[in-house]
Write a protein that holds these residues in place. Structure first.
Motif, PDB file in Angstrom:
ATOM      1  N   MET A  84      -5.332 -68.999   1.073  1.00  0.00           N
ATOM      2  CA  MET A  84      -5.395 -69.366   2.486  1.00  0.00           C
ATOM      3  C   MET A  84      -6.787 -69.904   2.823  1.00  0.00           C
ATOM      4  O   MET A  84      -7.773 -69.595   2.150  1.00  0.00           O
ATOM      5  N   GLY A  85      -6.846 -70.697   3.911  1.00  0.00           N
ATOM      6  CA  GLY A  85      -8.131 -71.198   4.361  1.00  0.00           C
ATOM      7  C   GLY A  85      -8.887 -70.148   5.150  1.00  0.00           C
ATOM      8  O   GLY A  85      -8.551 -68.960   5.148  1.00  0.00           O
ATOM      9  N   PRO A 125     -10.271 -67.157  13.132  1.00  0.00           N
ATOM     10  CA  PRO A 125     -10.586 -66.792  11.747  1.00  0.00           C
ATOM     11  C   PRO A 125      -9.460 -65.990  11.101  1.00  0.00           C
ATOM     12  O   PRO A 125      -8.815 -65.162  11.739  1.00  0.00           O
ATOM     13  N   VAL A 126      -9.236 -66.238   9.813  1.00  0.00           N
ATOM     14  CA  VAL A 126      -8.269 -65.448   9.053  1.00  0.00           C
ATOM     15  C   VAL A 126      -8.870 -64.069   8.792  1.00  0.00           C
ATOM     16  O   VAL A 126      -9.982 -63.968   8.267  1.00  0.00           O
ATOM     17  N   ALA A 131      -0.721 -62.782   0.659  1.00  0.00           N
ATOM     18  CA  ALA A 131      -1.767 -63.707   0.217  1.00  0.00           C
ATOM     19  C   ALA A 131      -2.958 -62.984  -0.392  1.00  0.00           C
ATOM     20  O   ALA A 131      -3.702 -63.572  -1.180  1.00  0.00           O
ATOM     21  N   ALA A 132      -3.178 -61.732  -0.031  1.00  0.00           N
ATOM     22  CA  ALA A 132      -4.291 -60.956  -0.591  1.00  0.00           C
ATOM     23  C   ALA A 132      -3.950 -59.482  -0.470  1.00  0.00           C
ATOM     24  O   ALA A 132      -3.261 -59.061   0.471  1.00  0.00           O
ATOM     25  N   VAL A 133      -4.446 -58.683  -1.428  1.00  0.00           N
ATOM     26  CA  VAL A 133      -4.134 -57.252  -1.478  1.00  0.00           C
ATOM     27  C   VAL A 133      -5.429 -56.464  -1.603  1.00  0.00           C
ATOM     28  O   VAL A 133      -6.258 -56.747  -2.472  1.00  0.00           O
ATOM     29  N   GLY A 134      -5.625 -55.495  -0.708  1.00  0.00           N
ATOM     30  CA  GLY A 134      -6.776 -54.607  -0.816  1.00  0.00           C
ATOM     31  C   GLY A 134      -6.708 -53.772  -2.082  1.00  0.00           C
ATOM     32  O   GLY A 134      -5.619 -53.491  -2.597  1.00  0.00           O
ATOM     33  N   ARG A 135      -7.864 -53.361  -2.581  1.00  0.00           N
ATOM     34  CA  ARG A 135      -7.902 -52.705  -3.901  1.00  0.00           C
ATOM     35  C   ARG A 135      -7.156 -51.376  -3.939  1.00  0.00           C
ATOM     36  O   ARG A 135      -6.704 -50.946  -5.010  1.00  0.00           O
TER      37      ARG A 135
END
Length: 218
Positions: A1-2, A23-24, A72-76
């Motif tokens: 993602m941007g 903002p993302v 789109a993204a995964v926290g640890r």
């Protein structure tokens, strides 16, 4: 993602929403970031934007709680999903998630047999009550904008149970997505754009929407 995304933002309660680039957000260690492909536009979003509820949301905020999309993204420390997974999102801010209570419906104290009222119209509550059999149960999910007085005489005579049922649990969502994926249910909805949100809210207030309107964000 941007670095930015398009969003409908409430800056002042009761005023038209602004469509803008924001903002993302970045997920923390226990969160995931979802690229939203489509989202249902609910009467609860309208209540929030107008400030109808007793607890007023703090502005500015971005309404919406029926999103579907791709991780789109995964926290640890997040578990159960990975980047690229298609997911659906219920209106549930947080819960323990994997304890027996959370997985069997107690996280929102729901579940009910009889009449399930999901509309916010007082008329829908009246119609549901009128159709209950003796010893029936009415589960209330919709949030009407004003106080209502139940028909106490009929409620006592018919031994009716009335209970609140706040929005779906993780287990409810799992089962709902499985139903949808199997083709066992057919949703009654129409597509529209995020740019039309203020017009959609106006039609919603006038009672001119049939089914759910879904904003296409792709």
């Amino acid at each position: 993602m941007g670095n930015s995304m398009k969003a409908a933002v409430v800056h002042e309660l009761g005023k038209p929403l602004g469509l803008e680039e924001v903002p993302v957000p970045q997920p923390n260690e226990n969160q995931v970031l979802v690229r939203i492909a489509a989202t249902g536009i609910c009467h609860t979003d309208l209540h929030a934007a107008k400030g109808d509820c007793p607890v007023k949301p703090q502005t500015p905020f971005i309404p919406g709680h029926e999103g579907v999309g791709t991780v789109a993204a995964v926290g640890r420390a997040a578990r159960g999903v990975k980047e690229g997974d298609r997911v659906g999102i219920p209106w549930l801010h947080t819960a323990r998630g994997h304890c027996p209570h959370s997985r069997t419906g107690w996280e929102t104290l729901s579940g009910a047999h009889g009449a399930l009222v999901t509309a916010e119209s007082p008329k829908a509550f009246e119609q549901a009550f009128d159709r209950l059999r003796s010893r029936g149960t009415m589960a209330l999910v919709g949030l009407p904008p004003r106080k209502m007085s139940p028909p106490i005489f009929d409620m006592v005579l018919k031994r009716i149970t009335s209970r609140g049922s706040i929005f779906g649990t993780r287990q409810d969502l799992d089962e709902a997505l499985a139903f949808a994926g199997s083709g066992s249910v057919s949703a009654h909805f129409s597509w529209n754009s995020l740019e039309s949100l203020n017009d959609i809210f106006a039609r919603m207030e006038d009672g001119k929407i049939d089914g759910r309107i879904v904003a296409n964000l792709q």
